[in-house]
Design a protein around this motif. Structure first.
Motif, short mmCIF file in Angstrom:
data_model
loop_
_atom_site.label_atom_id
_atom_site.label_comp_id
_atom_site.label_asym_id
_atom_site.label_seq_id
_atom_site.Cartn_x
_atom_site.Cartn_y
_atom_site.Cartn_z
N LEU A 256 0.83 -1.21 0.00
CA LEU A 256 0.00 0.00 0.00
C LEU A 256 0.86 1.26 0.00
O LEU A 256 0.54 2.25 -0.67
CB LEU A 256 -0.92 -0.01 1.22
CG LEU A 256 -1.98 -1.12 1.26
CD1 LEU A 256 -2.69 -1.13 2.61
CD2 LEU A 256 -2.99 -0.92 0.13
N LEU A 257 1.96 1.23 0.74
CA LEU A 257 2.85 2.39 0.80
C LEU A 257 3.54 2.63 -0.54
O LEU A 257 3.73 3.78 -0.96
CB LEU A 257 3.90 2.18 1.90
CG LEU A 257 3.36 2.15 3.33
CD1 LEU A 257 4.45 1.69 4.29
CD2 LEU A 257 2.83 3.52 3.74
N GLN A 258 3.90 1.58 -1.22
CA GLN A 258 4.56 1.72 -2.52
C GLN A 258 3.62 2.36 -3.54
O GLN A 258 4.03 3.21 -4.33
CB GLN A 258 5.07 0.36 -3.00
CG GLN A 258 6.23 -0.18 -2.18
CD GLN A 258 6.62 -1.59 -2.56
OE1 GLN A 258 5.87 -2.29 -3.24
NE2 GLN A 258 7.78 -2.04 -2.11
N VAL A 259 2.36 1.95 -3.51
CA VAL A 259 1.37 2.50 -4.44
C VAL A 259 1.13 3.98 -4.17
O VAL A 259 0.90 4.76 -5.09
CB VAL A 259 0.05 1.71 -4.34
CG1 VAL A 259 -1.06 2.40 -5.13
CG2 VAL A 259 0.23 0.29 -4.86
N ALA A 260 1.19 4.37 -2.89
CA ALA A 260 0.86 5.75 -2.49
C ALA A 260 2.08 6.67 -2.45
O ALA A 260 1.97 7.82 -2.01
CB ALA A 260 0.19 5.74 -1.13
N LEU A 280 1.04 9.60 -0.18
CA LEU A 280 -0.19 10.37 -0.23
C LEU A 280 -1.03 10.05 1.00
O LEU A 280 -1.15 8.89 1.40
CB LEU A 280 -0.98 10.03 -1.50
CG LEU A 280 -0.27 10.35 -2.83
CD1 LEU A 280 -1.07 9.77 -3.99
CD2 LEU A 280 -0.10 11.86 -2.99
N PRO A 281 -1.62 11.05 1.64
CA PRO A 281 -2.34 10.83 2.91
C PRO A 281 -3.72 10.22 2.71
O PRO A 281 -4.74 10.88 2.87
CB PRO A 281 -2.42 12.25 3.49
CG PRO A 281 -2.47 13.14 2.29
CD PRO A 281 -1.57 12.48 1.26
N ARG A 282 -3.74 8.94 2.38
CA ARG A 282 -5.03 8.30 2.12
C ARG A 282 -5.22 6.99 2.88
O ARG A 282 -6.31 6.43 2.86
CB ARG A 282 -5.20 8.06 0.62
CG ARG A 282 -4.17 7.14 -0.01
CD ARG A 282 -4.27 7.18 -1.53
NE ARG A 282 -3.42 6.18 -2.17
CZ ARG A 282 -3.16 6.15 -3.47
NH1 ARG A 282 -3.70 7.08 -4.25
NH2 ARG A 282 -2.40 5.20 -3.99
N LEU A 283 -4.18 6.51 3.56
CA LEU A 283 -4.31 5.30 4.35
C LEU A 283 -4.66 5.66 5.79
O LEU A 283 -3.99 6.49 6.41
CB LEU A 283 -3.00 4.50 4.34
CG LEU A 283 -2.51 3.99 2.99
CD1 LEU A 283 -1.17 3.28 3.16
CD2 LEU A 283 -3.54 3.05 2.38
N VAL A 284 -5.70 5.02 6.32
CA VAL A 284 -6.13 5.28 7.69
C VAL A 284 -5.82 4.06 8.54
O VAL A 284 -6.05 2.92 8.13
CB VAL A 284 -7.64 5.59 7.75
CG1 VAL A 284 -8.10 5.79 9.19
CG2 VAL A 284 -7.96 6.82 6.91
N LEU A 310 -12.38 3.13 6.36
CA LEU A 310 -12.42 4.59 6.58
C LEU A 310 -11.56 5.31 5.54
O LEU A 310 -10.48 4.84 5.17
CB LEU A 310 -11.91 4.94 7.97
CG LEU A 310 -12.70 4.41 9.17
CD1 LEU A 310 -12.06 4.92 10.46
CD2 LEU A 310 -14.15 4.83 9.08
N ALA A 311 -12.04 6.46 5.10
CA ALA A 311 -11.27 7.37 4.26
C ALA A 311 -10.79 8.51 5.15
O ALA A 311 -11.37 8.76 6.23
CB ALA A 311 -12.13 7.91 3.12
N PRO A 312 -9.74 9.24 4.76
CA PRO A 312 -9.24 10.33 5.60
C PRO A 312 -10.30 11.32 6.04
O PRO A 312 -10.28 11.78 7.19
CB PRO A 312 -8.18 10.97 4.71
CG PRO A 312 -7.65 9.85 3.89
CD PRO A 312 -8.88 9.00 3.59
N ASN A 313 -11.25 11.66 5.16
CA ASN A 313 -12.26 12.64 5.55
C ASN A 313 -13.30 12.06 6.50
O ASN A 313 -14.16 12.80 7.00
CB ASN A 313 -12.93 13.26 4.32
CG ASN A 313 -13.61 12.23 3.45
OD1 ASN A 313 -13.65 11.05 3.77
ND2 ASN A 313 -14.15 12.68 2.32
#
Length: 316
Positions: A256-260, A280-284, A310-313
């Protein structure tokens, strides 16, 4: 009959209400699963929506029969869980069900890891919106529906006796309680002080903004995650988390980190961490911690689980 979209009401983290007023509160077991709003138009069908509003009906085919069991139009609130051998909700088991897009695979997984729906509120019934009613009236209406079966149930709530209820959940190995003010209305989309979640450990939902590669046997894998909390206008760094993963979780996070991956730091202020790599800040994720510093940094944090639901928002 058209049903209104209703965002789930959210609980605020806190402690037990004072003993002197605890008879003004109901206490429910805090479940460790995926929040879901159920839309039942009364024609035998059902739509399940996650906290973010995404349609997750395909993911849990064993819950589809609830649409024919309740032949009345309704919007209900609950939590989807996977139970362990002791009958306790187990989020790690549920993770194998979450996010599936293939109906065929979801049906196969339902045989291996069956889902169970815990119902705890009714917010719309027979064409009438119930959000303005007090908790006690909504709860009475929910219980009158008699929704208890193999894949769903309506567990009882206890009024008063919060200390004993919390101790019972601790002894049973459960996550904690949710205290709900008896007079409280349902506040869609609001994180309200009328609902208090009381956990046996401190946890917080965080957003992953970066990571530091491990060494030795962890070469190429994350040695620590750099995490933050959202605030108006940005993402505030609150610490690094370097413990708490299983080998499987660490491998999953690596992909997941590699993709982001990104070249830009997502935090308001770049933390002084040697070798940091940004994402990118999308993993919760959910993190356990002992306490906080005066500056809001997490003390002794450890990884608890990834939150793909969950999504960041969702955690602002």
């Amino acid at each position: 009959m058209g049903l209104p979209r209703i965002a789930p009401m959210l609980a605020t983290a806190g402690g037990l209400p004072p003993v002197a007023v605890e008879d003004r509160w109901a206490f429910e077991v805090k479940q460790d699963g995926q929040r879901a709003m159920l839309y039942l138009p009364g024609n035998g069908t059902i739509v399940l929506r996650s906290r973010s509003g995404a349609d997750i009906s395909t993911v849990y085919p064993e819950l589809a029969a609830l649409g024919s069991v309740l032949g009345r139009p309704a919007v209900l609130d609950g939590e989807i869980v996977a139970l362990d051998d002791e009958g306790r909700s187990d989020f790690e088991r549920l993770q194998s069900r979450m996010g599936l897009t293939s109906a065929a695979k979801a049906a196969r997984m339902a045989e291996v890891v069956p889902a169970h729906l815990i119902l705890f509120d009714a917010v719309h019934l027979d064409g009438h919106r119930l959000t303005g009613l007090p908790y006690t009236e909504r709860r009475t209406l929910l219980e009158s529906l008699g929704l208890d079966g193999e894949h769903w149930s309506t567990p009882a709530a206890v009024v008063g006796h919060g200390g004993q209820a919390l101790e019972t959940t601790r002894t049973a190995g459960l996550e904690g309680l949710v205290a709900k003010r008896l007079t409280s209305v349902y506040e869609p989309g609001v994180r309200s002080r009328s609902w208090i979640k009381i956990r046996h450990i401190r946890t917080v939902d965080v957003i992953v903004g970066g990571w530091v590669p491990g060494r030795g046997r962890l070469t190429g894998l994350p040695g620590a995650l750099l995490v933050g909390e959202t605030h108006e206008g940005g993402l505030r760094y609150v610490g690094n988390v370097g413990t708490g993963w299983s080998d499987t979780e660490r491998t999953t996070l690596t992909g997941l980190l590699q993709v982001a991956a990104t070249d830009e730091c997502p935090f308001d202020t770049t933390p002084h961490v040697a070798g940091a790599r940004w994402v990118l800040p999308r993993l919760v994720g959910e993190v356990r911690y002992a306490t906080r510093t005066r500056a809001g940094m997490l003390r002794h944090p450890s990884w608890h689980r990834l939150r793909p639901d969950l999504a960041p928002n969702d955690i602002t």
